[in-house]
Design an enzyme around this catalytic site. Structure first.
Site, PDB file in Angstrom:
ATOM      1  CD1 TRP A   1      -3.733   2.618  -3.920  1.00 41.68           C
ATOM      2  CD2 TRP A   1      -3.058   4.659  -3.287  1.00 41.68           C
ATOM      3  NE1 TRP A   1      -3.459   2.576  -2.566  1.00 41.68           N
ATOM      4  CE2 TRP A   1      -3.044   3.814  -2.149  1.00 41.68           C
ATOM      5  CE3 TRP A   1      -2.662   5.993  -3.131  1.00 41.68           C
ATOM      6  CZ2 TRP A   1      -2.664   4.254  -0.876  1.00 41.68           C
ATOM      7  CZ3 TRP A   1      -2.274   6.432  -1.865  1.00 41.68           C
ATOM      8  CH2 TRP A   1      -2.284   5.558  -0.763  1.00 41.68           C
TER       9      TRP A   1
ATOM     10  CD  GLU B   1       0.519   4.677   7.717  1.00 41.10           C
ATOM     11  OE1 GLU B   1       1.572   4.337   7.136  1.00 41.10           O
ATOM     12  OE2 GLU B   1      -0.435   3.902   7.903  1.00 41.10           O
TER      13      GLU B   1
ATOM     14  CD  GLU C   1       2.993   0.755   5.257  1.00 39.83           C
ATOM     15  OE1 GLU C   1       2.613   1.845   5.720  1.00 39.83           O
ATOM     16  OE2 GLU C   1       2.362  -0.299   5.395  1.00 39.83           O
TER      17      GLU C   1
ATOM     18  CG  HIS D   1      -0.069   4.162   3.666  1.00 38.17           C
ATOM     19  ND1 HIS D   1       0.044   2.982   4.341  1.00 38.17           N
ATOM     20  CD2 HIS D   1      -0.460   3.831   2.403  1.00 38.17           C
ATOM     21  CE1 HIS D   1      -0.275   1.973   3.534  1.00 38.17           C
ATOM     22  NE2 HIS D   1      -0.571   2.469   2.358  1.00 38.17           N
TER      23      HIS D   1
ATOM     24  CD  GLU E   1       1.652  -3.669   7.390  1.00 39.50           C
ATOM     25  OE1 GLU E   1       0.698  -2.914   7.159  1.00 39.50           O
ATOM     26  OE2 GLU E   1       2.799  -3.451   6.971  1.00 39.50           O
TER      27      GLU E   1
ATOM     28  CB  THR F   1      -2.207   0.138  10.339  1.00 41.99           C
ATOM     29  OG1 THR F   1      -1.709  -1.012   9.672  1.00 41.99           O
ATOM     30  CG2 THR F   1      -1.149   0.688  11.252  1.00 41.99           C
TER      31      THR F   1
ATOM     32  CG  ASP G   1      -1.998   0.219   0.101  1.00 42.65           C
ATOM     33  OD1 ASP G   1      -2.611  -0.290  -0.849  1.00 42.65           O
ATOM     34  OD2 ASP G   1      -1.210   1.182  -0.016  1.00 42.65           O
ATOM     35  CD  GLU G   2      -1.466   0.217   6.469  1.00 43.43           C
ATOM     36  OE1 GLU G   2      -0.537  -0.543   6.130  1.00 43.43           O
ATOM     37  OE2 GLU G   2      -1.270   1.401   6.858  1.00 43.43           O
TER      38      GLU G   2
ATOM     39  CG  HIS H   1       1.429  -3.862   3.382  1.00 38.83           C
ATOM     40  ND1 HIS H   1       1.518  -2.514   3.664  1.00 38.83           N
ATOM     41  CD2 HIS H   1       1.664  -3.984   2.056  1.00 38.83           C
ATOM     42  CE1 HIS H   1       1.818  -1.859   2.546  1.00 38.83           C
ATOM     43  NE2 HIS H   1       1.905  -2.730   1.567  1.00 38.83           N
TER      44      HIS H   1
HETATM   45 FE   LIG Z   1       1.297  -1.036   6.731  1.00 42.99          FE
HETATM   46 FE   LIG Z   2       0.702   2.369   6.415  1.00 45.33          FE
END
Ligand SMILES: [Fe+2]
Ligand SMILES: [Fe+2]
Length: 319
Positions: free
Chosen positions: A23, A67, A103, A106, A156, A159, A188-189, A192
């Protein structure tokens, strides 16, 4: 680190997404190339953003600045032992660059949302961002990969929680777009977090005692958050940090209980209680770490919610 190069190559495939299908911030934002729709969409975005509470908005701005300080994090990961001395094609270097690329979306997405929302003094936000990058951060982990991957696992997960909570609250307050934005970032976090936790899990196979000692050391010093040096105009380094965490605690976006629960999750993810054949130092660290989450939970349950309602320059007068 060299023993793990194949593992990291696989991790890039497993945990990071191809750029072609990933995305992009644009997928969630008003389309400026479509003038008929653009202004209508902005009006809708602004109408929904009006319903966001002051505290949630400040937490969101603080999260966005965190971020946006990504250049600091990339240069810090690039300095680690086992990474900095390697060629650009080394799998660890590839990991750091691709993680950074993911990242980077974000801050991009949140920044654009905040700009369009009309609720934020963007110049103050931008100054805080510039300050945070210029001030850097000191998480006391040196160049040691063990300490730093324990840190990134923790971070991670933290977040993931805070973006996920903002998504939930935004929905309750009538901003479904912001909810979607924070939802996709928080996913996403989590991806990760799984990657960094798997790095440490692998390191446990090679060197359990040293990784335990590193983990204990980190927890004794406490995990310092990357935005620890946050400030706004006219403040010393770190002057805004307490106000930001107060707002996060008050809204329930990220609390002391979350800190304890993250530790609990890491202790169970790395199966600390099941570790045997350790040396004396390793055993000592393991015993300290398995008891720590309960101790921290007890302390955090007794904490009272901060009431000091600070007026952030990012947003201006409370109402
Ligand atoms: Fe992250
Ligand atoms: Fe992030």
């Amino acid at each position: 680190m060299r023993a793990m190069t194949d593992f990291v190559t696989e991790s890039v495939q497993k945990f990071l997404k191809p750029i072609e299908t990933n995305w992009q911030p644009t997928d969630f934002l008003p389309d400026s190339q479509n003038p008929d729709e653009f202004y209508i969409q902005i009006k809708e975005l602004q109408a929904a953003a009006k319903g966001l509470s002051y505290d949630v908005l400040t937490v969101l701005v603080g999260d966005t600045i965190t971020e946006e300080a990504l250049p600091s994090y990339e240069s810090w990961l690039s300095r680690l032992e086992g990474i900095h001395e390697e060629a650009e094609t080394n799998p660890w270097k590839v990991w750091v660059r691709l993680w950074t690329a993911e990242e980077n979306r974000h801050g991009d997405l949140l920044n654009k949302y905040l700009y369009l929302s009309g609720r934020v003094n963007m110049r103050e936000f931008e100054r805080s961002t510039q300050y945070l990058i210029a001030d850097g951060f000191n998480i006391e982990t040196g160049q040691d990969p063990y300490r730093n991957f324990i840190y990134t696992s923790f971070q991670e997960l933290a977040t993931n929680i805070s973006h996920r909570r903002v998504a939930t609250i935004a929905k309750q307050q009538g901003d479904s777009l912001l909810s979607k934005i924070n939802g996709v970032i928080s996913a996403d976090e989590m991806r990760h977090a799984k990657a960094y936790m798997s790095f440490i899990k692998k390191i446990f196979e090679f060197d359990p005692n040293e990784v335990l000692v590193a983990f204990e050391d980190m927890m004794r010093k406490k995990i310092v958050m990357p935005a620890h040096f946050l400030r706004e105009t006219g403040m010393d380094v770190g002057g805004l940090w307490g106000h930001f965490t107060d707002a996060a605690q008050r809204t329930g976006v990220y609390t002391a209980i979350d800190y304890a629960n993250i530790l609990k999750d890491l202790v169970s993810e790395w199966n600390l209680e099941g570790l045997t054949d350790l040396n004396e130092a390793g055993e000592k660290s393991r015993d300290y770490l398995v008891k720590l989450p309960m101790r921290l939970l007890k302390i955090s349950e007794r904490m009272v919610n901060p009431v000091n309602e600070y007026e952030f320059k990012w947003i201006g007068v409370r109402n």
